[in-house]
Design a protein around this motif. Structure first.
Motif, short mmCIF file in Angstrom:
data_model
loop_
_atom_site.label_atom_id
_atom_site.label_comp_id
_atom_site.label_asym_id
_atom_site.label_seq_id
_atom_site.Cartn_x
_atom_site.Cartn_y
_atom_site.Cartn_z
N GLY A 16 -18.02 -23.11 -5.41
CA GLY A 16 -17.30 -24.14 -5.36
C GLY A 16 -15.69 -23.39 -5.09
N ASN A 17 -15.51 -22.55 -5.40
CA ASN A 17 -13.86 -21.68 -5.72
C ASN A 17 -14.62 -20.24 -4.93
N ASP A 18 -15.18 -20.01 -3.61
CA ASP A 18 -15.30 -18.94 -2.94
C ASP A 18 -14.48 -18.43 -2.49
N TYR A 19 -13.39 -19.51 -1.57
CA TYR A 19 -12.71 -18.62 -1.12
C TYR A 19 -11.25 -19.23 -1.57
N GLU A 20 -10.36 -18.30 -0.17
CA GLU A 20 -8.95 -18.96 -0.31
C GLU A 20 -8.13 -17.89 0.77
N PHE A 21 -7.14 -19.11 1.44
CA PHE A 21 -6.83 -18.01 1.73
C PHE A 21 -5.08 -17.57 2.00
N GLN A 22 -5.41 -16.61 3.21
CA GLN A 22 -4.21 -15.71 2.67
C GLN A 22 -3.51 -15.47 4.08
N CYS A 23 -1.98 -15.84 4.50
CA CYS A 23 -1.22 -15.36 5.21
C CYS A 23 -0.45 -14.39 5.71
N PRO A 24 -0.88 -13.99 6.82
CA PRO A 24 -1.09 -12.05 7.32
C PRO A 24 0.09 -12.05 7.12
N CYS A 25 1.08 -12.57 7.65
CA CYS A 25 2.85 -12.77 8.09
C CYS A 25 3.50 -12.14 6.75
N HIS A 26 3.80 -13.00 5.48
CA HIS A 26 4.25 -12.18 4.78
C HIS A 26 3.89 -12.70 3.01
N PHE A 85 0.77 -1.51 -0.08
CA PHE A 85 -0.11 0.09 -0.04
C PHE A 85 1.53 1.51 -0.10
N TRP A 86 0.38 2.48 -0.57
CA TRP A 86 1.14 3.58 -0.92
C TRP A 86 0.63 4.48 0.50
N PRO A 87 1.37 4.81 0.80
CA PRO A 87 0.58 5.70 2.66
C PRO A 87 -0.39 6.59 2.50
N TRP A 88 -0.76 6.83 1.46
CA TRP A 88 -1.47 7.63 1.16
C TRP A 88 -2.96 6.83 0.94
N GLU A 89 -2.57 5.90 0.77
CA GLU A 89 -4.03 4.43 0.49
C GLU A 89 -4.56 4.08 1.79
N ALA A 90 -5.79 4.04 1.98
CA ALA A 90 -6.33 3.37 2.77
C ALA A 90 -6.47 2.07 3.07
N TRP A 91 -6.12 1.41 4.12
CA TRP A 91 -5.74 -0.50 4.28
C TRP A 91 -7.33 0.03 4.10
N PRO A 92 -8.09 -1.80 3.58
CA PRO A 92 -8.61 -2.13 3.71
C PRO A 92 -9.44 -2.32 4.89
N VAL A 93 -10.69 -2.82 5.38
CA VAL A 93 -11.47 -2.82 6.57
C VAL A 93 -11.59 -4.42 6.08
N HIS A 94 -10.55 -4.40 7.83
CA HIS A 94 -9.87 -6.63 7.84
C HIS A 94 -11.61 -7.24 7.47
N PRO A 95 -11.31 -8.65 6.13
CA PRO A 95 -12.14 -9.11 5.86
C PRO A 95 -12.56 -10.32 6.82
N PRO A 96 -13.94 -10.19 7.33
CA PRO A 96 -14.75 -10.53 9.59
C PRO A 96 -13.24 -12.34 8.42
N ARG A 97 -13.24 -12.35 10.04
CA ARG A 97 -12.33 -13.93 9.78
C ARG A 97 -13.38 -14.91 10.18
N PHE A 98 -12.76 -15.69 9.67
CA PHE A 98 -14.37 -17.16 9.30
C PHE A 98 -13.81 -17.85 10.62
N VAL A 153 -10.48 -16.41 3.43
CA VAL A 153 -10.72 -14.97 2.86
C VAL A 153 -12.02 -15.46 1.02
N ARG A 154 -13.24 -14.80 2.18
CA ARG A 154 -14.40 -14.82 1.43
C ARG A 154 -13.75 -14.24 -0.19
N LEU A 155 -13.69 -14.75 -1.16
CA LEU A 155 -13.65 -14.20 -2.58
C LEU A 155 -15.02 -13.15 -3.56
N LYS A 156 -15.32 -12.24 -3.32
CA LYS A 156 -16.23 -11.38 -3.92
C LYS A 156 -17.04 -12.05 -5.12
N SER A 157 -16.89 -12.60 -5.92
CA SER A 157 -16.59 -12.98 -7.39
C SER A 157 -16.36 -14.74 -7.13
#
Lengths: 449, 176
Positions: B117-127, A436-449, B109-113
């Motif tokens: 059967g392919n409406d989500y994926e896994f993402q890692c917050p660290c890297h 992200f560029w510093p002036w770009e807002a971070w998206p709201v966290h997607p709800p955790r499953f 993470v739920r994918l919007k479109s």
């Protein structure tokens, strides 16, 4: 030096030390006394009796080594006090840190001072290394029995110890930062070839992060690494004396010799000078000593005191203003998003992120390349530096000496790269490590499953 | 500025000794040095060895995660084991939530479109590693797909049992 006075009148001897007797070595009244002070005062004996004006000038060293030593002292003192309150147990560590923050008088200040001094120490030790490099101070001058390269290597070990101290330190509160830092850190260790698995097992004290891990890092943080660093520090200082002071003195002596001044006829030579193989002719490192040198007491001492007080004042001020954050208690089930290392490791975090390489079906983990290979190469390059540097002794102890142009340029480039990666990691990475560029807002966290 | 080195005197004394005697001295000297080295070295080795635990009090790798009716269609995250359990009517499979890069917990993470059967994926917050719904890594630094673990049904109470010590193929499914 208690004075024994015979008072006129009663004729009795009175044996009371006056304030002046106790402080004479700190405020000498003559050259003789200031030299004496170094020899007879326990706290001063490791300083040279005389010191060159150039080596106590701020513009040469910026006092960075001294500042890091003072920060280390602050860390030891505050750290030992914190040991009274901190409990290295998985169940109680986080609460005990909370107690330090909220229940113990001045605990918040102590912890903040400990933390900020650690951050400053990492920065100052790094800058000290930059100073030493750019002045070519890891090179020998022409004095007998110098070994400045050895002191450079000791310094590198001290830099690593400082980083390890910081790493093991921020694990102890057992908050989210701590937990995920151990996770990532020990997984990097696991990526080491051949011994990775065993190394991780050894560090964790098991397969999982738990009590064994916490107590291991605690003991490393409070005893082994500080003890090791203290030993290295003493060796580092001793070597500076053996090498004839800061490297700028080598340069001063060299230039003086070039002027072909006559050695003083009335000079007396110390046993140390004779055993280190100097002859009377080359004896005086500084031919024109009086012109370039001053007594360490009070000149060095005064500056030390000022630097010490300033270091303490600045760390205290930061401690009061910034405090020290504490994240949520460690939660093995939820990784924070984004999970960021402290600033001095962000370049590594960025590096492990961008260095996974796919060659056809074969994948090399970024943990290995960015976490072990690149830092390892950087370290080896640093170790090899005194061997690679073929510039003459004239380039020792001079800022940006033209003979060392290429070395300095490469070094600055590497440092700049590290800084760029740090900045990217700090300001340009958001949730899921997206850019992200510093002036770009971070998206709201997607709800955790 | 030459270094003047004083060489230690090389012994006239030793040369005078008979070969037998100097051989014995050398042997005793070596043996003595070895004894001192052992006296200090062995405790060091023992101390380091003692830091490698022989007994661990860790959770078992094989455990129950609940009855069939606990799982609805789609993914369920079992936090304390860092697992995703997937149900597709009467088939089950289980994917580990530990990122193969550096061990953080990946998030679903739920994918919007998303297509069915392919409406989500896994993402890692660290890297920033990313994995498709089937656990295959496609972006970021992750070197391998997420692991699949075998599931069984416990014979005693019918609960699902996950065995994290057994990594399964990607196509592996439990049909009940």
């Amino acid at each position: 030096m208690a004075t024994t006075e015979t008072k006129p009148g009663n004729g009795k001897k009175i044996n009371l030390p006056s304030a002046e007797d106790l402080t004479w070595s700190w405020s000498p009244r003559s050259e003789r006394e200031s030299g004496d002070a170094i020899v007879t005062n326990f706290f001063l004996h490791w300083f040279p009796a005389k010191i060159s004006k150039r080596s106590i000038a701020t513009s040469y060293s910026f006092w960075l080594g001294t500042i890091s030593a003072i920060l280390f002292l602050i860390l030891i003192l505050t750290g030992v006090i914190l040991m009274f309150f901190y409990v290295p147990s998985v169940e109680r560590a986080y609460q005990s840190v909370k107690d330090i923050e909220y229940a113990i008088s001045f605990g918040r200040y102590l912890r903040a001072l400990h933390r900020i001094a650690a951050h400053l120490m990492v920065a100052v030790v790094f800058l000290h290394m930059v100073r030493v490099f750019l002045t070519g101070a890891y090179k020998n001058g022409l004095f007998a029995r110098q070994n400045r390269p050895l002191n450079w290597w000791i310094g590198l070990a001290m830099l690593l110890s400082t980083l390890l101290l910081s790493f093991t330190g921020y694990l102890l509160p057992w908050d989210q930062l701590a937990y995920w830092a151990i996770t990532v850190g020990t997984n990097i260790a696991k990526a080491a070839p051949l011994v990775g698995e065993q190394l991780r097992f050894f560090l964790l004290g098991g397969h999982e992060i738990g009590q064994n891990t916490l107590i291991r890092f605690y003991v490393l943080h409070c005893f082994f690494i500080p003890a090791f660093l203290t030993m290295l520090f003493l060796w580092h200082m001793w070597r500076i004396r053996k090498d004839g002071g800061l490297a700028c003195d080598d340069n001063l002596a060299l230039n003086q010799k070039a002027q072909d001044a006559k050695p003083a006829t009335s000079k007396t030579y110390s046993l140390l000078g004779i055993t280190s193989g100097r002859t009377a002719h080359v004896e005086a490192a500084l031919v024109d000593e009086d012109k370039h040198q001053v007594s360490s007491v009070p000149n060095l001492l005064k500056r030390l005191l000022i630097v010490g007080l300033l270091t303490f004042a600045v760390s205290s001020l930061f401690a009061v203003l910034l405090g020290s954050p504490l994240e949520e208690a460690a939660n093995p089930f939820v990784t924070p998003n984004p999970a960021k290392a402290p600033w001095y490791f962000l370049w590594l975090q960025e590096l492990v992120t961008i260095t996974t390489i796919h060659i056809g079906k074969f994948t090399v983990n970024g943990a290995f390349i960015g976490g072990i290979l690149v830092p390892g190469i950087l370290l080896l390059w640093g170790i090899a530096q005194p061997l690679l540097d073929r510039s003459s002794a004239a380039a020792t102890g001079v800022w940006f000496h033209p003979e060392r142009k290429i070395h300095n340029a490469v070094f600055i480039a590497v440092c700049a790269l590290v800084i760029v990666l740090t900045v990217v990691g700090t300001y340009l990475r958001g949730p899921y490590w997206h850019f992200f560029w510093p002036w770009e807002a971070w998206p709201v966290h997607p709800p955790r499953f | 500025m030459s270094k003047s080195e004083i060489k230690p005197e090389t012994g006239g004394e030793r040369k005078a000794e008979s070969g037998e005697s100097s051989g014995r001295r050398r042997f005793l000297g070596t043996a003595g040095a070895a004894a001192v080295a052992a006296a200090f070295g062995i405790p060091v080795i023992m101390s380091v060895r003692s830091c490698v635990p022989n007994v661990l009090y860790e959770e078992p790798q094989r455990f129950k995660i609940g009855g069939l009716d606990k799982f609805t269609d789609g993914p369920t995250f079992i936090a304390d084991k860092r697992l995703f359990v997937f149900r597709d009517k009467n088939t089950f499979h289980c994917i580990g939530a530990t990122c193969t890069h550096l061990g953080c917990t990946v998030q679903l993470v739920r994918l919007k479109s998303g297509e069915p059967g392919n409406d989500y994926e896994f993402q890692c917050p660290c890297h920033g590693s990313k994995y498709h719904a089937d656990g295959v890594n496609y972006a970021g630094p992750a070197p391998r797909p997420l692991p699949y673990f075998k599931i069984e049904i416990a014979p005693d109470d019918g609960q699902l049992v996950v065995d994290m010590s057994q990594i399964a193929d990607r196509g592996w499914r439990l049909t009940v």
